[in-house]
Design an enzyme around this catalytic site. Structure first.
Site, PDB file in Angstrom:
ATOM      1  N   CYS A  34     -11.840  -4.084  19.707  1.00 19.33           N
ATOM      2  CA  CYS A  34     -10.416  -4.408  19.560  1.00 19.33           C
ATOM      3  C   CYS A  34      -9.916  -4.222  18.139  1.00 19.33           C
ATOM      4  CB  CYS A  34     -10.183  -5.863  19.970  1.00 19.33           C
ATOM      5  SG  CYS A  34     -10.845  -6.242  21.570  1.00 19.33           S
ATOM      6  N   LYS A  80       0.496  -8.312  20.702  1.00 17.96           N
ATOM      7  CA  LYS A  80      -0.969  -8.215  20.846  1.00 17.96           C
ATOM      8  C   LYS A  80      -1.556  -7.323  19.745  1.00 17.96           C
ATOM      9  CE  LYS A  80      -5.118  -7.756  21.912  1.00 17.96           C
ATOM     10  NZ  LYS A  80      -6.168  -8.257  22.692  1.00 17.96           N
TER      11      LYS A  80
END
Ligand code: SAJ
Length: 431
Positions: A254, A200
């Site tokens: 993010c 991720k």
């Protein structure tokens, strides 16, 4: 299956709604009491209509419940944020969620963490939470199943974007795979916990590094009088090249954050990652330098209007927005500023475009919202004081704006659009 979802934000709510629509009984909990109350009244925050519609439908159906505490369930899905504080991951929300889960979890139940965390974190935090609750860690199933939905296309990505499920043991991973297979249509790749956590983080790091390359090329192109947008587009015809787009910086909750998780774990093995962060972080400052070179130093009266407050096109989210950073820097220097954004949170922006443009000396297009496409340069020209456009996204037809009397600076387009003095000097020294 009874599924408990912790965190009902942009990841948790659609996940809860999708699981409910697949026939599960879902119990959603968010630490924000106002949000819980709103959801119970059927009010869903957010701009993505399909998410709001599905969430409302599931709340009405009685399969999605909003609870005031964390209930016991067959599976617990943790979808809380992991922000960064002073470039270090702030795990307090994950810890709080796990403390709640640890109080009610029973042997063989599954804990799935979707929140982005540095490699090695899931196992450590679950173990700590279980110990603090006076329970043994071993009989509980644990997976990391990172969310990777793209804001702007949340529901489609949630259904279709392939998933990584990392398990503490192969059996845990299989339990995680079965959970997600019951409500998403995507391919599911099973691996171990640490690999899932790492994958991720490197996905977003890859994007940050790639955008940094595009930004560096943009600045380079200005020096040698080449249109970077055209150059990148031509290079991307190559089947093994895929360079991203330059811009005023990298925002959102993010991409600017996740690479720091790796840098924090090992500062010595992440030189390229840290350099890329620096390149992207300095972009707002460079845009401000262009403003000064085009309109002059602040004199107490000079005004700049920024189009767009969101961190990217067609989303209302303004977290880490490069556009707001540009504004902050301009304010610090002493310019008068206005921000207009019909998509982002209205509290942060001018409600009226004409009002935002009144008396302005430069218009900075920072976000390529579809809503800005129809802006007419002649009309804008009648509202501003000086006709200067700084287009950070290669969004507008430069000729149309020049025909309306604007001096146009396009990020990464060199002197083809506007003779920046430094570039002209540089040209002379090159020739
Ligand atoms: N940006 C550029 N140039 C580009 C693309 C983006 O400057 O070519 C800028 C955008 O303007 C924005 C920032 O980068 O400021 C981030 O936007 P984004 O669309 O690249 O990513 P996010 O933050 O909206 O979503 C990302 C996605 N990650 C990947 O595509 C690898 C999403 O799938 C993740 O779920 C999400 O991060 C997350 O939650 O981690």
């Amino acid at each position: 299956m009874n599924i408990v979802v912790l965190g009902l934000g942009y990841v948790g709510l659609p996940t809860a709604a999708l699981a409910a629509s697949a026939g599960h009984e879902v119990f959603g909990y968010d630490a924000d009491p106002a949000m819980r109350e709103e959801l119970r009244r059927g009010f869903v925050r957010g701009r993505e209509q399909d998410v709001c519609d599905l969430a409302k439908e599931m709340l009405d159906s009685g399969r999605l419940h909003v609870t005031d505490g964390v209930e016991s369930g067959d599976a617990y899905i943790v979808c809380v944020p992991t922000p960064s504080v002073h470039d270090r991951p702030d795990l307090r929300y994950v810890n709080a969620a796990l403390a709640d889960v640890a109080k009610v979890v029973q042997p063989d139940q599954l804990i799935a963490i979707e929140s982005t965390v540095p490699p090695g974190t899931t196992e450590r935090l679950v173990r700590q939470a279980m110990r603090a609750a006076g329970k043994s860690f071993m009989p509980v199933r644990v997976v990391h199943a990172p969310e990777r939905i793209l804001p702007g296309a949340i529901l489609r990505e949630l259904r279709e974007n392939y998933r990584i499920v990392g398990g503490r043991t192969p059996e845990d991973a299989e339990a995680g795979r079965a959970l997600y297979a019951s409500f998403v249509d995507a391919r599911i790749h099973v691996t171990d916990l640490r690999t899932a956590e790492f994958v991720k983080v490197i996905e977003n790091t890859y994007r940050d590094v790639n955008i940094a390359l595009a930004n560096e090329l943009a600045l380079f192109c200005e020096e040698i009088d080449i249109d970077v947008w055209n150059a990148i587009s031509l290079a991307n015809n190559h089947p093994r090249v895929n360079i991203m787009q330059p811009g005023p910086g990298v925002g959102g909750h993010c991409i600017p954050i996740d690479p720091q998780f790796l840098a924090d774990l090992n500062p010595f093995a992440t030189e390229l990652i840290q350099a890329s962060r620096r390149v992207n972080e300095r972009m707002p400052r460079l845009i401000v330098r262009r403003v000064t070179s085009l309109v002059g130093e602040p004199d107490g009266d000079r005004k700049v209007t920024i189009l767009g407050a969101s961190y990217k096109a067609n989303v209302d989210d303004t977290r880490e927005s490069p556009s707001l950073r540009v504004r902050e820097l301009l304010d610090e220097l002493g310019y008068r500023t206005a921000v207009y954004d019909p998509v982002a949170n209205p509290a942060l922006t001018h409600h009226d475009l004409a009002d935002a443009l009144h008396d302005t000396d430069a218009v900075v297009l920072a976000v390529d919202h579809d809503a800005f496409r129809t802006l007419d340069p002649f009309t804008v020209g009648t509202l501003v004081r000086s006709r200067v456009l700084i287009d950070c996204r290669n969004f507008y037809d430069k000729t149309a704006w020049k025909n309306a009397g604007f001096d146009v600076y396009g990020l990464g387009r060199g002197t083809q659009t506007f003779p920046v003095p430094a570039t002209a000097e540089r040209q002379q020294s090159l020739s």
